[in-house]
Each structure stands twice: as structure tokens, then as C-alpha cells.
Design a protein around this motif. Structure first.
Motif, short mmCIF file in Angstrom:
data_model
loop_
_atom_site.label_atom_id
_atom_site.label_comp_id
_atom_site.label_asym_id
_atom_site.label_seq_id
_atom_site.Cartn_x
_atom_site.Cartn_y
_atom_site.Cartn_z
N ASN A 93 7.71 19.15 -25.92
CA ASN A 93 7.60 20.59 -26.04
C ASN A 93 6.79 21.14 -24.88
OD1 ASN A 93 7.56 23.20 -26.96
ND2 ASN A 93 6.12 22.81 -28.63
N GLY A 94 7.49 21.70 -23.91
CA GLY A 94 6.84 22.28 -22.75
C GLY A 94 6.62 23.77 -22.96
N PHE A 95 5.38 24.22 -23.01
CA PHE A 95 5.04 25.63 -23.21
C PHE A 95 5.31 26.45 -21.95
CE2 PHE A 95 1.70 28.92 -22.87
CZ PHE A 95 2.13 29.75 -23.88
N ALA A 96 4.84 25.93 -20.84
CA ALA A 96 5.05 26.59 -19.56
C ALA A 96 5.10 25.50 -18.49
CB ALA A 96 3.91 27.57 -19.27
N SER A 97 5.62 25.85 -17.33
CA SER A 97 5.80 24.83 -16.30
C SER A 97 4.48 24.34 -15.70
CB SER A 97 6.70 25.36 -15.18
OG SER A 97 6.07 26.44 -14.52
N ASN A 98 3.38 25.07 -15.95
CA ASN A 98 2.09 24.64 -15.42
C ASN A 98 1.13 24.14 -16.49
OD1 ASN A 98 1.68 27.12 -16.59
ND2 ASN A 98 0.27 27.85 -15.02
N VAL A 99 1.63 23.94 -17.71
CA VAL A 99 0.82 23.43 -18.83
C VAL A 99 1.41 22.10 -19.27
CG1 VAL A 99 0.05 23.87 -21.19
CG2 VAL A 99 0.25 25.76 -19.58
N MET A 100 0.53 21.10 -19.43
CA MET A 100 0.98 19.77 -19.86
C MET A 100 1.74 19.88 -21.19
SD MET A 100 0.99 16.57 -19.20
CE MET A 100 1.14 14.98 -19.96
N PRO A 101 2.96 19.36 -21.23
CA PRO A 101 3.76 19.47 -22.45
C PRO A 101 3.21 18.59 -23.57
CG PRO A 101 4.89 18.15 -20.83
CD PRO A 101 3.67 18.69 -20.16
N GLU A 102 3.55 18.96 -24.78
CA GLU A 102 3.22 18.14 -25.94
C GLU A 102 4.30 17.07 -26.07
OE1 GLU A 102 2.73 18.58 -30.78
OE2 GLU A 102 3.11 20.35 -29.56
N ILE A 103 3.86 15.81 -26.19
CA ILE A 103 4.80 14.69 -26.27
C ILE A 103 4.56 13.96 -27.59
CG2 ILE A 103 5.53 12.52 -25.23
CD1 ILE A 103 4.31 13.71 -22.57
N VAL A 104 5.61 13.88 -28.42
CA VAL A 104 5.50 13.20 -29.71
C VAL A 104 6.58 12.13 -29.76
CG1 VAL A 104 5.62 13.46 -32.22
CG2 VAL A 104 4.63 15.29 -30.82
N ILE A 105 6.17 10.90 -30.05
CA ILE A 105 7.10 9.78 -30.18
C ILE A 105 7.13 9.37 -31.64
CG2 ILE A 105 7.67 7.45 -29.39
CD1 ILE A 105 7.45 9.41 -27.07
N ASN A 106 8.31 9.39 -32.24
CA ASN A 106 8.46 8.95 -33.63
C ASN A 106 9.41 7.77 -33.68
OD1 ASN A 106 6.82 10.93 -34.75
ND2 ASN A 106 8.51 12.37 -34.95
N PRO A 107 8.96 6.65 -34.24
CA PRO A 107 9.87 5.52 -34.38
C PRO A 107 10.93 5.82 -35.44
CG PRO A 107 7.74 5.00 -35.33
CD PRO A 107 7.62 6.35 -34.71
N ILE A 108 12.13 5.37 -35.19
CA ILE A 108 13.22 5.53 -36.15
C ILE A 108 13.15 4.35 -37.11
CG2 ILE A 108 15.72 5.58 -36.44
CD1 ILE A 108 15.90 6.83 -33.67
N GLU A 109 13.16 4.64 -38.39
CA GLU A 109 13.14 3.58 -39.40
C GLU A 109 14.45 2.81 -39.33
OE1 GLU A 109 10.49 2.87 -41.27
OE2 GLU A 109 9.42 4.53 -40.31
N GLU A 110 14.41 1.55 -39.69
CA GLU A 110 15.59 0.69 -39.61
C GLU A 110 16.73 1.22 -40.46
OE1 GLU A 110 14.95 -3.47 -40.18
OE2 GLU A 110 13.08 -3.42 -39.03
N GLU A 111 16.42 1.78 -41.63
CA GLU A 111 17.47 2.29 -42.51
C GLU A 111 18.14 3.50 -41.89
OE1 GLU A 111 15.97 2.99 -46.41
OE2 GLU A 111 15.10 1.00 -46.56
N GLU A 112 17.38 4.37 -41.22
CA GLU A 112 17.95 5.54 -40.57
C GLU A 112 18.84 5.12 -39.40
OE1 GLU A 112 15.06 8.41 -39.39
OE2 GLU A 112 14.00 8.27 -41.29
N ALA A 113 18.45 4.07 -38.69
CA ALA A 113 19.21 3.62 -37.53
C ALA A 113 20.57 3.07 -37.94
CB ALA A 113 18.42 2.55 -36.78
N ARG A 114 20.67 2.55 -39.13
CA ARG A 114 21.95 1.96 -39.59
C ARG A 114 22.96 3.02 -39.96
NH1 ARG A 114 19.26 -2.53 -43.55
NH2 ARG A 114 18.17 -3.65 -41.91
N ARG A 115 22.53 4.24 -40.28
CA ARG A 115 23.44 5.30 -40.74
C ARG A 115 24.29 5.83 -39.65
NH1 ARG A 115 19.26 8.64 -44.53
NH2 ARG A 115 18.67 6.87 -45.76
#
Length: 115
Positions: A93-115
Motif C-alpha cells: 500500500n503506497g500512500f504517496a511516491s515519497n512515503v515508504m509504502p506499507e508492506i504486509v506479507i500473509n502466508p497462504i494456508e495449505e488448504e486455501e492453496a489447494r482450492r
């Protein structure tokens, strides 16, 4: 009297077999628990490694281009960031080009990956 001795020997052998089987099951259980623990820690390290890579590439982009990248796809195309989309969802999520963006990493659960 010989019959009693043979009977006692068989009972002690049976006890030995049972103790050996119990020890083997205990060892297998400890090994399985260790393997699962290791897999969990490896997944956490992979997530943290990906977060650092995206952050580092974002800062590098800012240093070179004077702005933060508009998207994660931009980092993949121009800065060599590789994301395993089967294992992780990346929210950038980049607010502006001169502000460090918010970075969120979410692992995908194995059950979700199979769908």
C-alpha cells in the motif's frame, strides 16, 4: 521346574519386546514433533525474508528513481524480487511516491492453496 523357567523367560522376553516397541514409538513421536517444529520455523523465516526483500527493493528503487515503486509487480519486473504466489499474499500500500509504502506479507494456508 523347567516349565517354570521357560515360562518366566517368555514373560521377560515379551516385556522386553513391549518396552522396545514403546521406546520406538516414543522416538518416532519425538522425531515427528521436531520435523513439524522445523517446518514451522522455516515458513516464518521465508515470510520474513520476503518482507526484507520487498522492503530492500523499495528503498533501492527510491534511491535510484527518487520515488517508491507503485506496486509489487513493478519490483518484480525491474528489481528482481521473486514472490512465490502459491505460498504468500503480498499487500503493498503506497500512500504517496515519497512515503515508504506499507508492506504486509500473509502466508497462504495449505488448504486455501489447494482450492
Amino acid at each position: 521346574m523347567r516349565v517354570d523357567r521357560r515360562s518366566r523367560r517368555r514373560k521377560s522376553q515379551t516385556k522386553g519386546y513391549l518396552l522396545s516397541a514403546a521406546a520406538l514409538l516414543l522416538l518416532v513421536g519425538v522425531f515427528a514433533a521436531g520435523a513439524l517444529s522445523f517446518a514451522g520455523k522455516a515458513g516464518q523465516k521465508g515470510e520474513e525474508s520476503l518482507r526484507r526483500a520487498v522492503t530492500r527493493a523499495s528503498v533501492q528503487c527510491y534511491a535510484i528513481e527518487g520515488r517508491y515503486p507503485p506496486s509489487v509487480e513493478y519490483l518484480e519486473e525491474n528489481y528482481g524480487v521473486r514472490i512465490d504466489r502459491d505460498r504468500y499474499n503480498v499487500f503493498y500500500n503506497g500512500f504517496a511516491s515519497n512515503v515508504m509504502p506499507e508492506i504486509v506479507i500473509n502466508p497462504i494456508e495449505e488448504e486455501e492453496a489447494r482450492r
